[in-house]
Motif scaffolding. Structure first.
Motif, PDB file in Angstrom:
ATOM      1  N   MET A 197      -8.277 -11.623 -18.743  1.00 51.14           N
ATOM      2  CA  MET A 197      -7.663 -12.528 -17.550  1.00 51.14           C
ATOM      3  C   MET A 197      -7.151 -11.667 -16.309  1.00 51.14           C
ATOM      4  N   THR A 198      -7.103 -10.362 -16.508  1.00 51.76           N
ATOM      5  CA  THR A 198      -6.157  -9.644 -15.452  1.00 51.76           C
ATOM      6  C   THR A 198      -6.724 -10.215 -14.022  1.00 51.76           C
ATOM      7  N   THR A 199      -8.163 -10.211 -13.667  1.00 47.47           N
ATOM      8  CA  THR A 199      -8.469 -10.676 -12.395  1.00 47.47           C
ATOM      9  C   THR A 199      -8.062 -11.877 -12.083  1.00 47.47           C
ATOM     10  N   GLN A 240       0.470  -5.545  -9.041  1.00 48.22           N
ATOM     11  CA  GLN A 240       0.768  -4.150  -9.316  1.00 48.22           C
ATOM     12  C   GLN A 240       1.883  -4.274 -10.287  1.00 48.22           C
ATOM     13  N   THR A 241       1.916  -3.045 -11.055  1.00 42.82           N
ATOM     14  CA  THR A 241       2.980  -3.056 -12.309  1.00 42.82           C
ATOM     15  C   THR A 241       3.742  -1.814 -12.103  1.00 42.82           C
ATOM     16  N   TYR A 242       5.118  -1.911 -12.097  1.00 41.16           N
ATOM     17  CA  TYR A 242       5.998  -0.716 -12.225  1.00 41.16           C
ATOM     18  C   TYR A 242       6.598  -0.945 -13.777  1.00 41.16           C
ATOM     19  N   PHE A 243       6.973   0.257 -14.505  1.00 36.16           N
ATOM     20  CA  PHE A 243       7.679   0.121 -15.309  1.00 36.16           C
ATOM     21  C   PHE A 243       9.033   1.217 -15.026  1.00 36.16           C
ATOM     22  N   VAL A 244      10.331   0.679 -15.198  1.00 34.71           N
ATOM     23  CA  VAL A 244      11.501   1.229 -14.786  1.00 34.71           C
ATOM     24  C   VAL A 244      12.232   1.686 -16.176  1.00 34.71           C
ATOM     25  N   SER A 245      13.107   2.760 -15.913  1.00 33.11           N
ATOM     26  CA  SER A 245      13.831   3.401 -17.147  1.00 33.11           C
ATOM     27  C   SER A 245      15.081   2.339 -17.535  1.00 33.11           C
ATOM     28  N   GLY A 246      15.095   1.799 -18.643  1.00 33.49           N
ATOM     29  CA  GLY A 246      15.836   1.064 -19.065  1.00 33.49           C
ATOM     30  C   GLY A 246      15.571  -0.544 -18.676  1.00 33.49           C
ATOM     31  N   GLY A 247      16.352  -1.546 -18.889  1.00 34.58           N
ATOM     32  CA  GLY A 247      16.092  -2.581 -18.206  1.00 34.58           C
ATOM     33  C   GLY A 247      16.939  -3.781 -19.049  1.00 34.58           C
ATOM     34  N   TYR A 248      16.486  -4.978 -18.791  1.00 34.11           N
ATOM     35  CA  TYR A 248      17.193  -6.227 -19.560  1.00 34.11           C
ATOM     36  C   TYR A 248      18.528  -6.478 -19.244  1.00 34.11           C
ATOM     37  N   HIS A 296      -2.568  -2.382 -11.588  1.00 31.03           N
ATOM     38  CA  HIS A 296      -2.683  -3.646 -11.972  1.00 31.03           C
ATOM     39  C   HIS A 296      -1.864  -4.504 -12.931  1.00 31.03           C
ATOM     40  N   THR A 297      -1.780  -5.542 -13.371  1.00 32.18           N
ATOM     41  CA  THR A 297      -1.162  -5.860 -14.412  1.00 32.18           C
ATOM     42  C   THR A 297      -2.041  -6.461 -15.580  1.00 32.18           C
TER      43      THR A 297
END
Length: 429
Positions: free
Chosen positions: A333-335, A346-354, A324-325
């Protein structure tokens, strides 16, 4: 209007708006995981034991782009490699071998120092004027490689004032300096833009025994994106070449027999080099510079580079996967948000970014505009059609190469299913 009628109208408007919401919802994007190409790169990264954010360069694509460039030049122009866009010795050596050149354009003092030491045969032209303090620093610590600045280095100078500073430096060092004059051919980012200033600079060079005119440089990146209402790229290039030719004729007339016998007349850049293809007879330039087109970052997806292919990608592993996000403070307010935009499911968190980059693979990933950016753990959203797990790789396409390449340490060189080398990038300090 009576109250009953007003409520009826307002109620009808609300119902119409609600009915239109499904039409405004975006379609869910994505088709599973990586395609065959990025699946192969993923396997290679895992096999190489790489675990963090990494810049990947596809060797075959890099060489193919170099071949495209050489075919367009057709022997009409010499080629100069732009080091800031390919900031690793392995990149430069590969391109130099593919294109048969030792000419390099340098934009940073640390790069100049490293290349003068590691490439003693290089012919180096600066791509921007250096503050006089940078030039002084270079001469205080000359390379021990045998590189000879008096014959192999050209300082780019953009004004009479800066030229006078370099004349004083040359006299103080007792060192001959080769001077390449920057021309404003329409970009309007400095350089000589009028005949009077050029005459003044040429007179200074003539009056200083330690200064030698080596040629001219005119950069015209603006031309590639010139809108049709203003004449388009073709007209912009022709205007720039006319200016270049006028300044060159002025210099030849003023210097006469003292005009250099084999001048360096540099032009173009990745966005515009192909526009010179049919202008070999009228273009005053004898060499063209380019670099970014060989790895083709996202900003170079332009009509003049359609036959080049993307050859560089940022790879980052998935650290966390959430079904979920959720936005802090808006958990309730997610739904609703998921219904309004299925690509936030869906949510993914990756290493590093921006980074100066955009998600490339798998298709369907996007940055969340509300959650905010992070250089530590970047949030990416996707629809339920995207299939990724923890430790899978996400690939980003950089928007540019020059500064972005320096953020990841050694470049991972990908070739036919394997990481075959690691190329250290240049130090920028």
């Amino acid at each position: 209007m009576d109250r009953g009628r007003r409520k009826f109208i307002l109620g009808g408007t609300a119902l119409a708006a609600a009915a239109s919401l499904p039409l405004l919802r975006p379609e869910p994007m994505g088709q599973g995981g990586h395609d065959d190409y990025f699946a192969g790169v993923s396997r290679a990264l895992h096999s190489a034991g790489i675990s963090g954010p990494t810049m990947v360069v596809d060797l075959r694509r890099l060489k193919a782009n170099a071949g495209v460039l050489s075919r367009h030049l057709q022997g009409h122009y010499d080629y100069r490699i732009v080091a800031k866009s390919l900031p690793a010795l392995g990149l430069l050596e590969t391109v130099a071998k593919q294109t048969g050149t030792q000419r390099i354009m340098v934009f940073h003092l640390p790069f100049l120092q490293q290349l003068a030491q590691s490439q003693p045969e290089a012919d180096i032209l600066l791509g921007k004027p250096f503050p006089i303090a940078a030039a002084e620093s270079f001469y205080k610590s000359l390379p021990s490689s045998g590189f000879d600045p008096a014959s192999q280095l050209q300082w780019l100078i953009d004004s009479p004032r800066r030229l006078q500073q370099y004349a004083e430096l040359a006299n103080g060092l007792g060192q001959r300096l080769r001077i390449n004059i920057e021309l404003d051919v329409g970009l309007h980012r400095g350089g000589i833009g009028d005949a009077q200033s050029l005459t003044k600079m040429l007179n200074i060079i003539q009056g200083e025994s330690q200064l030698q005119l080596s040629g001219f440089m005119g950069y015209d990146a603006h031309a590639a994106k010139m809108p049709g209402i203003l004449g388009g790229p073709e007209k912009a290039i022709d205007r720039g070449l006319d200016i270049y030719s006028q300044r060159l004729a002025q210099a030849r007339q003023l210097l006469g027999e003292h005009f250099p016998e084999n001048p360096t007349l540099n032009g173009a850049g990745s966005p515009t080099y192909q526009l010179y293809k049919g202008r070999a007879g009228r273009a005053p330039c004898n060499e063209l510079a380019a670099g970014s087109c060989l790895v083709k970052p996202l900003d170079f997806d332009i009509p003049t580079l359609e036959d080049h292919v993307a050859a560089a990608f940022i790879a980052s592993p998935v650290l966390k996967k959430l079904p979920h996000t959720q936005i802090p403070g808006l958990e309730g307010m997610t739904t609703v948000m998921r219904w309004l935009n299925p690509n936030r499911a869906q949510t993914y968190f990756v290493s590093g970014g921006y980074w100066k980059a955009r998600p490339e693979s798998p298709k369907g990933l996007s940055i969340n505009p509300i959650y905010g950016r992070s250089t530590n753990q970047e949030m990416l959203n996707a629809s339920s059609k995207v299939t990724l797990a923890e430790d899978d790789w996400v690939f980003f396409r950089p928007t540019q190469s020059e500064s972005v390449f320096l953020q990841f340490g050694d470049i991972a060189v990908y070739d036919q299913g394997e990481i075959v080398e690691r190329w250290p990038v240049f130090s920028n300090t």
